[in-house]
Scaffold this motif. Structure first.
Motif: not given
Lengths: 245, 140
Positions: B23-34, B48-56, B85-88
């Motif tokens: 999930v960390t890798a998924a968030f990292l990719s999403a952040k880079a893309g955004l 909000w991508t972080f919040i969404s992933i956290l809920i899932l 938090i460290s990534i973004a």
């Protein structure tokens, strides 16, 4: 509806309204970015003591003195597409700092490299000026800028060679918009200090992000900074207010 | 990658199962893309991508990685928060400081993003494994 749902809805409502009110009250902080290449829609950035960049993406901000100690290092992002029409640019900047005490100077003049003045051999490149106090009064400054004139005429009226031409062929004078340089009636003559800057730059169309840096000194007594920027490259022009805390 | 902790797992295996790389890798990719797409305006979308992933996350850990223990799932979710938090950190500061009550959140997030991931990976995870590991195993 449960009590918990009502509480959550109330908290969400408070958060939303708080954000709206806060923006009105000018508490917004500049937006940090990891790299200058990430900046797309704004042109003015600020660098903090740790070298991190912040985008000035609004018109009114609160700055923390601890985060930006002593000097505000501003830069305009000089990065344009290859087909950009302008090749040579200039920037006029007027910073109005409001102090809690009464500093001795009212008006300071600063000028970067690349400005020219007529000479017997045609033109001479002027040396840079770093925050030199204007020896005359605010009234004398305004009077000198009340009538049309080129940098030669203004240097006579002001008795200081500050106004200049941005091009060696004596075009693009800094006097093209004399009203810009006039000190406004609302200027606080007890606590205010105006600093005028002349900056010149070549439009950067390379892949790398170019910077047009300028500094605003942030003494302990500075409480507010009003920054007005005018440029022949329209995207650089703007007005900003910074509350210092 | 997050997976159920088993009795025969070594200490390293157990710790690796508390670090949600997927999930960390998924968030990292999403952040880079955004950030690539939205530039300096990406902060809100990243948050909000972080919040969404956290809920899932709890559902993902429970149903996909089969980590069927509440302690482990909760710890994995917390670990994701720390790494996110460290990534973004830049985007989180950019978004949260818009709120008056969080206007000075920047310094705290900077410290958290710098210090906490190291403490979490090398200290807190080990403490968790030693303290709660046996309860996690019994829950399998």
């Amino acid at each position: 509806m449960s009590v918990r749902s009502i509480c959550i809805a109330a908290l969400a409502l408070i958060a939303i309204t708080d954000r709206g009110r806060a923006q009105d009250a000018c508490f917004q902080r500049p937006t940090p970015v990891e790299r200058l290449q990430d900046v797309r829609t704004h042109r003015l950035v600020l660098t903090d003591a740790r070298g991190r960049y912040y985008v000035i993406d609004g018109s009114c901000f609160t700055l923390d003195r601890g985060q930006f100690p002593g000097v505000l290092y501003f830069s305009l992002l000089n990065s344009f597409s290859k087909d950009f029409a302008v090749t040579s640019g200039y920037v006029f900047i007027k910073s109005n700092r409001t102090f809690s005490n009464s500093p001795p100077e009212r008006l300071l003049l600063s000028r970067g490299d690349g400005w020219f003045f007529p000479s017997t051999s045609g033109s001479t490149a002027l040396v840079r000026m770093n925050f030199e106090p204007f020896s005359g009064s605010i009234e004398a400054w305004n009077a000198a800028h009340s009538n049309e004139g080129d940098p030669i005429a203004l240097s006579r009226r002001l008795e200081v060679r500050w106004h200049a031409f941005a091009q060696r062929d004596m075009t693009s004078p800094s006097t093209r918009s004399l009203d810009f340089w006039k000190v406004d009636d609302s200027f606080d003559r007890t606590h205010g200090v105006i600093t005028n800057y002349l900056l010149r730059f070549d439009v950067n169309t390379s892949d790398k992000v170019g910077l047009i840096p300028f500094q605003v000194y942030l003494q302990n007594a500075v409480q507010q900074i009003d920054l007005t920027i005018y440029s022949n490259v329209e995207v650089f022009s703007g007005q900003y207010k910074f509350i210092i805390q | 990658m997050a997976a159920p902790i088993r009795a025969h797992d070594s200490a390293e295996d157990r710790i690796s199962k508390l670090l949600p790389a997927d999930v960390t890798a998924a968030f990292l990719s999403a952040k880079a893309g955004l950030v690539q797409a939205l530039g300096e305006n990406a902060a809100e979308a990243v948050f909000w991508t972080f919040i969404s992933i956290l809920i899932l996350c709890p559902f993902y850990f429970w149903f996909v990685t089969k980590a069927k223990n509440y302690f482990q799932v909760a710890f994995l979710c917390l670990t994701f928060v720390v790494f996110a938090i460290s990534i973004a950190d830049t985007q989180f500061i950019g978004y949260l400081q818009q709120y008056r009550l969080l206007a000075n959140v920047g310094g705290s997030i900077n410290v958290i993003s710098t210090v906490l991931p190291i403490l979490w990976a090398f200290l807190i995870s080990r403490i968790f494994v030693e303290a709660i590991g046996s309860r996690v195993e019994r829950g399998q």
